[in-house]
Structures are given as C-alpha cells and as structure tokens.
Design a protein around this motif. Structure first.
Motif, mmCIF file in Angstrom:
data_model
loop_
_atom_site.group_PDB
_atom_site.id
_atom_site.type_symbol
_atom_site.label_atom_id
_atom_site.label_comp_id
_atom_site.label_asym_id
_atom_site.label_seq_id
_atom_site.Cartn_x
_atom_site.Cartn_y
_atom_site.Cartn_z
ATOM 1 N N LEU A 183 1.022 -1.128 0.065
ATOM 2 C CA LEU A 183 0.018 -0.072 0.026
ATOM 3 C C LEU A 183 0.838 1.204 -0.051
ATOM 4 O O LEU A 183 0.686 2.244 -0.770
ATOM 5 N N SER A 184 1.955 1.265 0.838
ATOM 6 C CA SER A 184 2.763 2.206 0.997
ATOM 7 C C SER A 184 3.598 2.665 -0.467
ATOM 8 O O SER A 184 3.439 3.850 -1.006
ATOM 9 N N LEU A 185 3.785 1.496 -1.072
ATOM 10 C CA LEU A 185 4.493 1.610 -2.398
ATOM 11 C C LEU A 185 3.716 2.161 -3.535
ATOM 12 O O LEU A 185 3.912 3.015 -4.219
ATOM 13 N N SER A 186 2.388 1.589 -3.386
ATOM 14 C CA SER A 186 1.173 1.800 -4.463
ATOM 15 C C SER A 186 0.951 3.671 -4.194
ATOM 16 O O SER A 186 0.677 4.335 -5.180
ATOM 17 N N LEU A 187 0.856 3.983 -2.964
ATOM 18 C CA LEU A 187 0.701 5.409 -2.703
ATOM 19 C C LEU A 187 1.554 6.260 -3.437
ATOM 20 O O LEU A 187 1.613 7.393 -4.157
ATOM 21 N N MET A 188 3.021 5.970 -3.332
ATOM 22 C CA MET A 188 4.183 6.713 -3.959
ATOM 23 C C MET A 188 4.174 6.713 -5.180
ATOM 24 O O MET A 188 4.428 7.439 -6.163
ATOM 25 N N GLN A 189 3.953 5.367 -5.869
ATOM 26 C CA GLN A 189 3.893 5.252 -7.364
ATOM 27 C C GLN A 189 2.710 5.681 -8.120
ATOM 28 O O GLN A 189 2.918 6.377 -9.084
ATOM 29 N N ASP A 190 1.433 5.774 -7.598
ATOM 30 C CA ASP A 190 0.460 6.010 -8.147
ATOM 31 C C ASP A 190 0.062 7.522 -7.981
ATOM 32 O O ASP A 190 -0.652 8.004 -8.844
ATOM 33 N N PHE A 191 0.328 7.972 -6.866
ATOM 34 C CA PHE A 191 0.123 9.595 -6.673
ATOM 35 C C PHE A 191 1.362 10.352 -5.923
ATOM 36 O O PHE A 191 1.340 10.719 -4.792
ATOM 37 N N PRO A 192 2.267 10.284 -6.843
ATOM 38 C CA PRO A 192 3.592 11.084 -6.289
ATOM 39 C C PRO A 192 3.512 12.564 -6.208
ATOM 40 O O PRO A 192 3.917 13.211 -5.382
ATOM 41 N N GLN A 193 2.103 13.056 -7.024
ATOM 42 C CA GLN A 193 1.895 14.487 -6.793
ATOM 43 C C GLN A 193 1.447 14.793 -5.306
ATOM 44 O O GLN A 193 1.256 16.017 -4.989
ATOM 45 N N TYR A 194 0.757 13.955 -4.653
ATOM 46 C CA TYR A 194 0.430 14.157 -3.353
ATOM 47 C C TYR A 194 1.100 13.434 -2.141
ATOM 48 O O TYR A 194 0.782 13.524 -1.078
ATOM 49 N N TYR A 195 2.387 12.829 -2.551
ATOM 50 C CA TYR A 195 3.099 12.238 -1.401
ATOM 51 C C TYR A 195 3.668 13.261 -0.434
ATOM 52 O O TYR A 195 3.831 12.987 0.782
ATOM 53 N N ASP A 196 4.057 14.378 -1.059
ATOM 54 C CA ASP A 196 4.423 15.458 0.114
ATOM 55 C C ASP A 196 3.402 15.703 1.306
ATOM 56 O O ASP A 196 4.070 16.110 2.166
ATOM 57 N N TYR A 197 2.266 15.348 1.183
ATOM 58 C CA TYR A 197 1.416 15.507 2.224
ATOM 59 C C TYR A 197 1.927 14.519 3.480
ATOM 60 O O TYR A 197 1.566 14.949 4.739
ATOM 61 N N PHE A 198 2.422 13.484 3.120
ATOM 62 C CA PHE A 198 2.911 12.543 4.238
ATOM 63 C C PHE A 198 4.392 12.952 4.770
ATOM 64 O O PHE A 198 4.708 12.454 5.850
ATOM 65 N N SER A 199 4.974 14.287 4.473
ATOM 66 C CA SER A 199 5.695 14.555 5.107
ATOM 67 C C SER A 199 5.498 15.731 6.196
ATOM 68 O O SER A 199 6.476 16.276 6.990
ATOM 69 N N GLN A 200 4.260 16.157 6.168
ATOM 70 C CA GLN A 200 3.762 17.075 7.087
ATOM 71 C C GLN A 200 3.719 16.738 8.579
ATOM 72 O O GLN A 200 3.309 15.713 8.753
ATOM 73 N N THR A 201 4.136 17.608 9.200
ATOM 74 C CA THR A 201 4.151 17.286 10.911
ATOM 75 C C THR A 201 3.216 18.157 11.650
ATOM 76 O O THR A 201 2.828 18.004 12.993
ATOM 77 N N ARG A 202 2.725 19.045 11.034
ATOM 78 C CA ARG A 202 1.718 20.120 11.576
ATOM 79 C C ARG A 202 0.742 20.755 10.609
ATOM 80 O O ARG A 202 1.222 21.005 9.567
ATOM 81 N N PHE A 203 -0.408 21.225 11.103
ATOM 82 C CA PHE A 203 -1.427 21.907 10.414
ATOM 83 C C PHE A 203 -2.220 22.798 10.633
ATOM 84 O O PHE A 203 -2.292 22.561 12.172
ATOM 85 N N VAL A 204 -2.799 23.847 10.388
ATOM 86 C CA VAL A 204 -3.815 24.663 11.060
ATOM 87 C C VAL A 204 -5.150 24.362 10.664
ATOM 88 O O VAL A 204 -5.382 24.613 9.425
ATOM 89 N N TYR A 205 -5.826 24.184 11.611
ATOM 90 C CA TYR A 205 -7.508 24.066 11.231
ATOM 91 C C TYR A 205 -8.572 24.853 12.214
ATOM 92 O O TYR A 205 -8.229 24.788 13.378
ATOM 93 N N ASN A 206 -9.229 25.893 11.666
ATOM 94 C CA ASN A 206 -9.951 26.826 12.573
ATOM 95 C C ASN A 206 -9.101 27.561 13.432
ATOM 96 O O ASN A 206 -9.362 27.766 14.618
ATOM 97 N N GLY A 207 -7.864 28.005 12.985
ATOM 98 C CA GLY A 207 -6.849 28.925 13.901
ATOM 99 C C GLY A 207 -6.303 27.997 14.969
ATOM 100 O O GLY A 207 -5.399 28.589 15.864
ATOM 101 N N LYS A 208 -6.490 26.729 14.925
ATOM 102 C CA LYS A 208 -5.588 26.061 16.038
ATOM 103 C C LYS A 208 -4.761 25.137 15.417
ATOM 104 O O LYS A 208 -4.654 24.341 14.247
ATOM 105 N N THR A 209 -3.574 25.122 15.719
ATOM 106 C CA THR A 209 -2.335 24.386 15.262
ATOM 107 C C THR A 209 -2.329 22.908 15.900
ATOM 108 O O THR A 209 -2.284 22.648 17.083
ATOM 109 N N HIS A 210 -2.340 21.773 15.005
ATOM 110 C CA HIS A 210 -2.248 20.432 15.258
ATOM 111 C C HIS A 210 -1.063 19.940 15.062
ATOM 112 O O HIS A 210 -0.556 19.989 13.762
#
Length: 443
Positions: A183-210
């Motif tokens: 599954l991991s390889l399929s994600l990288m192979q089939d959707f390389p344009q979205y793989y960078d999301y998996f490197s994210q360590t934080r994000f902001v939603y409704n003003g709160k940092t997660h």
C-alpha cells in the motif's frame, strides 16, 4: 513534490530472492519474537523492489491507523478522476463526529475541505475525519470499507480486510506488514503528486495548530513519510520511507511496545537497509541459499508487480468466512496478554566475538561471499549473534573461494551436520540467506 522524484517507484515490487544481498541487516532473535507475538517488519529497496529483510511479514496483524493510508488512496483516486478538488467539502455527520480520539473534533453539519481532510488524516490521524471522507465518497462507512478491501485486493494486498476507514479496533480488520508495504509503495507510485502530504508534521485548522505523531520525520535524516498507527491490540505501527544518497528505503514495523522503541527499531532497520542495499550495487553476495527446510523460510513478496493493476475482486471473493476471520483474530490476540518482558524491539542483540573453538567437524554454514574479507567477517559475526545460545559458539571463518579469485567466503564452521542445518534454518527464519556445505567444499 516533482513526479520524477518517484520514477523509481514504477518498477513495483520484486522477489528476486534467489541471490540476495546480505550485510548486517538481520532481525530480532526468535526468542525476542516469541516475547512479542505482535511484532512484524519488512524492509524494501524501493528502486529494485528487493526485500532487504523481513520478519513475520505475512502474519496477520491489526493495521490500526495505517488503515488511513487506504482511506487516502481512495480519496486521491477520486481527485485524479476529477470528481473532487482540494477546495471541495464534505459534510460532517453525527456518526462521524461521535468517533473517539484521535480526532479533529468536528461537529455535525460542519464542512471539511478535501485539503483539510488530507492533512487531518496524515498529521492528526483524525478518526472523525476518516469517517467524513468515507461517507463523502461512498455514502456510508460500511460501504466504503468494502471499497477499501476491494482496492486492497486489486493492489495485491490479498491478506487484508478493512471494516472501517480509521483503523479503530475491529477483530475482523486485519492486514500484514507485507500488505502495508504494498500500500505504501502504491501511494508513492500512483500518486507522487500528493506524496508530500505525508511529510507534514503540523497544520492549522480553525485557528488551532495540530501536531503529528510521526517523530521519525524530525529525528531520522532523510525520512519524508508515511504514517503511524496505534491501538492496544496492535501495538505501535509505522510505515516509513527515507532517502539517502539517491536511494529510497521503505520500512513497515508493527507491534512496538512503545512509540519510542518502535522508532528506534525503525531507524536501525533503515540504517541497516541502506548498508545492505548499497552492497547490491557492489555485487558482494555471490552465494545462493540452500533452503533445505523451505517450510521455515521467511515468506517473500509476490512476483514482481506490474504497474497495471489487477481488477478488483468480486464481493463474494472479498467476504471470507467468519470462521477464517475469527481464526486470524485469535492468532493476533494470542499476543495481546501483557507480560513482564523486556522490550525486544528496543533491546540490542548481545555481541559476541564468535571465537569459541569446537572440535573440528565436517560441516559449515555459508552466509555469503564477499570481495572484501572484512565484509565477510562482519557478516559471519552477525550471523553468530542471530543464533540461539545452544548454537552460537560456532567458529567464524573467512576463506578464499576456490572457484572465483578474489572472493572470500563468510562461514560458520566446525559443526556437525545436524547443528549446521539447525543453524541455517534459524538464520533463514530471520531473513538471512545461507547454505549448508561440507567443510572441505569450496564456494
């Protein structure tokens, strides 16, 4: 991330295991695995698809939040089909809002954008958002779980069954380390344009940092994805991809006692994987394994996967019997009893110089052949450390090959035939290639 960064993924998975590069990449001793029946792992060289090491890779395990990688796969697929954009939204239902943590704490009637949903699944591992995505794509979480299982089987994940979109406890939701690697390889192979999301360590939603749970992204140089997971029944799981010197290694570790010990073990597997994969280019391993007891050999990955996907299996093929699923769950649950044992993932293998001498016998175990005698000695010593105490007093020998000039054989010598065969069987079970030879036979 540029798609050409992942051109290596198009080669898929390979099981060219007749000749396997061997270095110090080995697994926990059998006694350690016995102390932690939930443990499983696999290490892959992404470019070649070579299985660098594996332990219990085909054994049934609970995926926990690694499940969300499949939820994301189907979401990415919908985006590629032009049915969704990052700005589109899904509506939160009461069922989704009621999911237990980890969660984003969305409320019924809220609208969640696709971009926020992706980040919530990757970073926060939000169970409520997983259900939001499932209902948004399939109408209900139950229907979506069926689609997840169908897609898993289409990707070659034949030992995986999904019952929910989040990975929350369900005795019938099972997978394997090998399937999670696919599954991991399929994600990288089939959707390389979205793989960078998996490197994210934080994000902001409704003003709160997660912030996220994947500490390897910060602590291991070169790690750039994918996903962690935990439920009580599974232990601590993680799928990790890392790059070093233009080489990408993928690991899946399941069943850690703690997040910290899991991460330490994953880093160790990655380090050893890079060393072992480097030997692949040097062609150091020139011996083949004599699997005299193939029933005990570590299972390999399936035959090289084509980039063309198999058709989804019919629902009748997907729905295995309750008895079979209960058996799988029982096999996993056998390891869930808490015991006062050392953490086998964190514990280092005790070192020995392998210098104890035995009376000269007629058999040896050959674990590899190197053009560097130091490499041969390192591997032979590592092999000794993998053996039970009753077998670990074998003498290490590095001898020139009589068949190929400049090649040095790494052997454990001075053995009786039965001892040699038991030793090789034990090494094979832990993913190390070897062959039993007479002491006077050249390699």
């Amino acid at each position: 991330m540029a798609s050409n960064s992942f051109s290596v993924f198009s080669r898929g998975l390979s099981t060219v295991m007749t000749l396997v590069v061997v270095s110090a990449v080995l697994f926990l001793p059998l006694r350690a695995e016995a102390a932690n029946p939930r443990y499983a792992s696999i290490v892959l060289d992404v470019e070649s698809g070579e299985v660098l090491s594996a332990s219990n890779a085909d054994a049934p395990r609970y995926p926990a939040s690694l499940t969300k990688m499949m939820t994301l796969y189907l979401l990415f697929e919908a985006m590629e089909d032009n049915t969704l954009t990052l700005e589109d939204t899904f509506t939160v239902s009461s069922h989704a809002a009621a999911q237990p943590p980890s969660k984003l704490w969305v409320r019924p009637g809220d609208k969640v954008s696709i971009k926020d949903a992706i980040l919530a699944l990757v970073v926060r591992s939000a169970n409520d958002v997983a259900v939001v995505v499932a209902e948004g794509l399939a109408g209900s979480e139950r229907a979506f779980a069926g689609q997840m299982t169908d897609k898993a089987h289409a990707l070659g994940m034949t030992n995986t069954i999904f019952r929910n979109a989040s990975g929350l406890p369900d005795d019938l939701q099972v997978t394997t380390a090998k399937d999670m690697a696919k599954l991991s390889l399929s994600l990288m192979q089939d959707f390389p344009q979205y793989y960078d999301y998996f490197s994210q360590t934080r994000f902001v939603y409704n003003g709160k940092t997660h912030t996220g749970h994947n500490n390897l992204l910060d602590s291991y140089a070169g790690a750039d994805g994918l996903k962690t997971g935990y439920i009580r029944a599974s232990g601590f799981n993680v799928a990790t991809s890392a790059v070093r010197d233009d080489r990408r290694i993928l690991t899946v570790v399941m069943g850690g006692f703690t997040a910290k010990s899991r991460d330490i073990h994953t880093a160790d597997l990655l380090d050893r994987g890079f060393v072992r994969a480097g030997l692949l280019n040097r062609h150091d391993w020139v011996a083949s394994a004599d699997v005299f007891d193939s029933a005990n050999a570590v299972s390999r990955l399936n035959t090289r996967t084509s980039t063309a996907r198999a058709p989804a299996v019919a629902k009748s093929e997907r729905d295995i019997s309750t008895t079979a699923k209960t058996t799988a769950a029982t096999r996993i649950n056998a390891g869930n009893t808490e015991q006062a044992v050392d953490d086998p993932i964190q514990r280092m293998i005790a070192k020995t110089d392998g210098s104890s001498l035995r009376p000269m016998d007629a058999w040896a175990v050959q674990v590899g052949a190197f053009r560097d005698p130091n490499g041969a000695k390192t591997l032979a010593n590592q092999a000794v450390r993998q053996l039970d105490a009753s077998l670990s007093d074998s003498r290490v020998a590095v001898t020139p090959s009589t068949r190929e000039q400049g090649v040095f054989r790494a052997q454990l010598v001075d053995m009786e035939e039965g001892q040699a065969r038991r030793s090789c069987a034990q090494l094979i079970q832990q993913g190390m290639e070897c062959m039993v030879v007479r002491a006077d036979v050249g390699g």
